[in-house]
Write a protein that holds these residues in place. Structure first.
Motif, PDB file in Angstrom:
ATOM      1  N   LEU A 360      48.649  50.704  76.597  1.00 50.49           N
ATOM      2  CA  LEU A 360      48.714  51.320  75.272  1.00 50.49           C
ATOM      3  C   LEU A 360      48.409  52.814  75.328  1.00 50.49           C
ATOM      4  CD1 LEU A 360      46.929  48.580  73.112  1.00 50.49           C
ATOM      5  CD2 LEU A 360      49.378  49.045  73.264  1.00 50.49           C
ATOM      6  N   GLN A 361      47.524  53.212  76.219  1.00 51.10           N
ATOM      7  CA  GLN A 361      47.166  54.628  76.338  1.00 51.10           C
ATOM      8  C   GLN A 361      48.221  55.439  77.078  1.00 51.10           C
ATOM      9  OE1 GLN A 361      43.267  53.899  78.114  1.00 51.10           O
ATOM     10  NE2 GLN A 361      42.269  54.662  76.273  1.00 51.10           N
ATOM     11  N   ALA A 362      49.188  54.753  77.700  1.00 49.38           N
ATOM     12  CA  ALA A 362      50.220  55.459  78.465  1.00 49.38           C
ATOM     13  C   ALA A 362      51.375  55.936  77.588  1.00 49.38           C
ATOM     14  CB  ALA A 362      50.767  54.552  79.578  1.00 49.38           C
ATOM     15  N   PHE A 363      51.464  55.420  76.349  1.00 45.56           N
ATOM     16  CA  PHE A 363      52.599  55.743  75.486  1.00 45.56           C
ATOM     17  C   PHE A 363      52.114  56.055  74.076  1.00 45.56           C
ATOM     18  CE2 PHE A 363      53.942  52.548  78.641  1.00 45.56           C
ATOM     19  CZ  PHE A 363      54.971  53.248  79.282  1.00 45.56           C
ATOM     20  N   ASN A 365      53.683  56.047  69.720  1.00 42.62           N
ATOM     21  CA  ASN A 365      54.694  55.442  68.834  1.00 42.62           C
ATOM     22  C   ASN A 365      55.120  54.062  69.345  1.00 42.62           C
ATOM     23  OD1 ASN A 365      54.713  57.878  67.335  1.00 42.62           O
ATOM     24  ND2 ASN A 365      56.214  58.753  68.759  1.00 42.62           N
ATOM     25  N   ILE A 366      54.112  53.207  69.556  1.00 37.26           N
ATOM     26  CA  ILE A 366      54.360  51.917  70.204  1.00 37.26           C
ATOM     27  C   ILE A 366      54.614  50.822  69.168  1.00 37.26           C
ATOM     28  CG2 ILE A 366      53.361  50.119  71.667  1.00 37.26           C
ATOM     29  CD1 ILE A 366      51.629  52.328  72.944  1.00 37.26           C
ATOM     30  N   ARG A 367      55.682  50.104  69.380  1.00 37.10           N
ATOM     31  CA  ARG A 367      55.897  48.829  68.698  1.00 37.10           C
ATOM     32  C   ARG A 367      55.545  47.759  69.731  1.00 37.10           C
ATOM     33  NH1 ARG A 367      57.728  49.528  63.759  1.00 37.10           N
ATOM     34  NH2 ARG A 367      58.524  51.616  63.251  1.00 37.10           N
ATOM     35  N   TRP A 368      54.411  47.152  69.500  1.00 35.00           N
ATOM     36  CA  TRP A 368      53.689  46.419  70.542  1.00 35.00           C
ATOM     37  C   TRP A 368      53.875  44.911  70.395  1.00 35.00           C
ATOM     38  CZ3 TRP A 368      47.760  45.543  70.121  1.00 35.00           C
ATOM     39  CH2 TRP A 368      47.268  44.942  71.287  1.00 35.00           C
ATOM     40  N   ILE A 369      54.465  44.290  71.408  1.00 36.61           N
ATOM     41  CA  ILE A 369      54.576  42.834  71.468  1.00 36.61           C
ATOM     42  C   ILE A 369      53.392  42.321  72.271  1.00 36.61           C
ATOM     43  CG2 ILE A 369      55.974  40.886  72.226  1.00 36.61           C
ATOM     44  CD1 ILE A 369      58.452  42.621  71.797  1.00 36.61           C
ATOM     45  N   GLY A 385      43.173  52.056  72.589  1.00 29.50           N
ATOM     46  CA  GLY A 385      44.625  52.171  72.622  1.00 29.50           C
ATOM     47  C   GLY A 385      45.309  51.930  71.293  1.00 29.50           C
ATOM     48  N   LEU A 386      44.589  51.397  70.323  1.00 30.94           N
ATOM     49  CA  LEU A 386      45.225  51.005  69.064  1.00 30.94           C
ATOM     50  C   LEU A 386      45.767  52.178  68.245  1.00 30.94           C
ATOM     51  CD1 LEU A 386      42.930  48.065  67.891  1.00 30.94           C
ATOM     52  CD2 LEU A 386      45.052  47.986  69.220  1.00 30.94           C
ATOM     53  N   PRO A 387      45.183  53.397  68.307  1.00 27.73           N
ATOM     54  CA  PRO A 387      45.784  54.502  67.554  1.00 27.73           C
ATOM     55  C   PRO A 387      47.226  54.817  67.957  1.00 27.73           C
ATOM     56  CG  PRO A 387      43.535  55.042  68.146  1.00 27.73           C
ATOM     57  CD  PRO A 387      43.870  53.784  68.876  1.00 27.73           C
ATOM     58  N   PRO A 430      64.050  56.352  66.622  1.00 24.81           N
ATOM     59  CA  PRO A 430      64.089  57.221  67.815  1.00 24.81           C
ATOM     60  C   PRO A 430      62.705  57.785  68.120  1.00 24.81           C
ATOM     61  CG  PRO A 430      65.986  57.651  66.416  1.00 24.81           C
ATOM     62  CD  PRO A 430      65.094  56.725  65.638  1.00 24.81           C
ATOM     63  N   GLY A 431      62.338  57.744  69.381  1.00 22.29           N
ATOM     64  CA  GLY A 431      61.023  58.190  69.806  1.00 22.29           C
ATOM     65  C   GLY A 431      60.016  57.070  69.958  1.00 22.29           C
ATOM     66  N   ASP A 432      60.373  55.864  69.514  1.00 23.60           N
ATOM     67  CA  ASP A 432      59.475  54.714  69.634  1.00 23.60           C
ATOM     68  C   ASP A 432      59.565  54.102  71.032  1.00 23.60           C
ATOM     69  OD1 ASP A 432      58.685  55.018  67.038  1.00 23.60           O
ATOM     70  OD2 ASP A 432      59.754  53.265  66.264  1.00 23.60           O
ATOM     71  N   VAL A 433      58.507  53.395  71.402  1.00 20.09           N
ATOM     72  CA  VAL A 433      58.471  52.586  72.620  1.00 20.09           C
ATOM     73  C   VAL A 433      58.200  51.143  72.213  1.00 20.09           C
ATOM     74  CG1 VAL A 433      57.248  52.115  74.780  1.00 20.09           C
ATOM     75  CG2 VAL A 433      57.649  54.482  74.068  1.00 20.09           C
TER      76      VAL A 433
END
Length: 465
Positions: A360-363, A365-369, A385-387, A430-433
């Motif tokens: 989480l800290q590596a990216f 704008n995360i859409r996290w599964i 990592g949650l922010p 665009p720009g999301d991971v």
């Protein structure tokens, strides 16, 4: 194959006939031992019999009367939470218990007097990053023209490798299960990546878990030890192994902390790897250009691999060139696609909170599964990592409970990978991971983390066409 030495004509029992167990049985037979095998699974016993091995129920009366050694597969408990009954019977009979790693080290040096340059063994242990660090060392050696084989917990079974050649290197990834029981541990270079709680039931707590890792260094006596010092256990270990501040037999490694002084240090800060030795900077590498190693946790892996390769005599520029061609490992911060400004990353190997928070800290704008079979300790460690999370898409049977452990994060209960991927792709900008980093085990829905990562990748690629 590495034939096992020291048991010619002796009866040796092998318990557990998975990859390492059947490999050990073959290597023992190749070395002249009379091998008997046992596995609780009838199909495994039948396969062994088809290869000509004698099957013996090791719990029958007198089963250990003629046995010189019991060789145990790593997944079988030998102490905590309780010894397997066969291992307990070996203890009662006074029969030595070993594993394939111990057999490997006791048998390795056969015929080496003919080599101009003795082969080397690099052994890597720790909680997180072992696989990436091991694979990266192997890749860097290969890229520089050094003969290298990758084995242990990754690659081939340790006794299945090819006979070693002049100047060749074996890179081993070793788990705590393997280091805890091996009766011989003699690597030339040993690497400790980091420590976080894991496998605590098998080691009766964090202290026992660390003690299993520490054996590689305290009993292995490597010529060079590369130690991650970002946790107190690593700092303790480095202090125990060093004779003083200038002792460069210990190479300290950090991600985020500048290390200086008269010794040998390798650290990463703000995306740059720096080697510091004898009070001065020796080399610097821009890791931001290395797409296969995203994030601070991978920069720690890069530092450890760099240090190991420097200990083996590689030059900084050769290592830098190899870093740039490393594509990463499947299921470990693996970019599987980029489309319409969205990056898709498979980190299914993030099966615990510590490894997931690093992802989480590596990216941003995360859409996290995330989600699965939760481990002990809760989810509080995810907070740093949650922010970076825009929204969580929670899978698994415990999805609702998992979502409750993510305060301040918008979370959608998806339960299945199919729904999570579809909804994340629908929402992405665009720009999301879109990141799979579950912070949980896979066994509620999948056989292993690999199957989970393959499912994620397949659904993403199918949707992208």
């Amino acid at each position: 194959m590495i034939p096992v030495r020291g048991f010619d004509g002796a009866h040796v029992a092998v318990l557990g006939l998975g990859r390492s167990g059947i490999s050990a049985a073959r290597a023992l037979r190749e070395g002249g031992a009379q091998v008997l095998v046992w596995d609780d699974t009838p199909a495994a016993r039948e396969r062994a019999e088809a290869e000509g091995f004698e099957v013996r129920d090791m719990l029958r009366p007198g089963a250990f009367d003629d046995i010189a050694c019991l060789v145990v597969s790593p997944g079988i408990p030998h102490l905590y939470p309780a010894p397997n009954p066969v291992i307990a019977a070996a203890y009662a009979a006074g029969v030595p218990v070993d594993n394939d790693i111990g057999l490997f080290f006791r048998s390795l040096g056969e015929g080496w007097e003919m080599f101009d340059r003795a082969p080397k063994v690099v052994a890597v242990t720790g909680s997180n990053g072992k696989s990436t660090t091991s694979a990266l060392i192997h890749h860097l050696l290969h890229a520089s023209g050094r003969d290298s084989q990758l084995a242990g917990n990754i690659g081939r079974g340790v006794l299945d490798i090819d006979p070693l050649e002049d100047g060749s290197v074996v890179v081993l990834e070793l788990s705590s299960y393997q280091t805890d029981l091996a009766r011989a541990l003699t690597p030339d270079v040993a690497v400790f990546t980091n420590l976080s709680p894991d496998h605590l039931d098998r080691h009766a707590g964090l202290g026992g878990y660390f003690a299993a890792k520490r054996r590689l260094f305290a009993e292995g006596g490597p010529d060079r030890a590369i130690i991650g010092v970002d946790e107190v256990e690593g700092r303790y270990l480095a202090n125990q192994l060093s004779e003083g501040r200038g002792d460069d037999r210990v190479i300290r490694v950090s991600s985020g902390t500048k290390l200086t002084g008269p010794g040998w240090q390798v650290f990463a800060r703000k995306g740059f790897l720096t080697e510091w030795r004898k009070g001065r900077q020796v080399a610097s590498i821009d890791l931001r250009e290395v797409t296969g190693l995203p994030g601070a946790h991978n920069h720690q892996n890069a530092c450890a691999a760099y240090a190991a390769c420097r200990a083996l005599g590689l030059g900084p520029r050769d290592i830098e060139a190899g870093l740039k061609t490393f594509s990463g490992l499947p299921h470990r911060s693996q970019t599987i696609a980029e489309a319409k400004g969205v990056r898709y990353v498979n980190d299914s190997k993030a099966t615990n909170v510590d490894s997931a928070v690093k992802a989480l800290q590596a990216f941003t704008n995360i859409r996290w599964i995330c989600g699965g079979l939760m481990k002990e300790g809760g989810l509080e460690g995810l907070a740093p990592g949650l922010p970076n999370v825009t929204k969580a898409y929670v899978i698994g049977r415990e999805a609702a409970a998992f979502a409750l452990g993510l305060p301040g994060v918008e979370a959608e209960i998806c339960t299945t990978m199919e729904r999570a991927v579809a909804q994340a792709m629908h929402d992405a900008q665009p720009g999301d991971v879109i990141l799979l980093a579950p912070a949980a085990a896979s066994f509620d829905q999948y056989d292993n983390f690999e199957k989970r990562g393959e499912d994620f990748a397949a659904r993403v690629l199918a949707s992208l066409g």
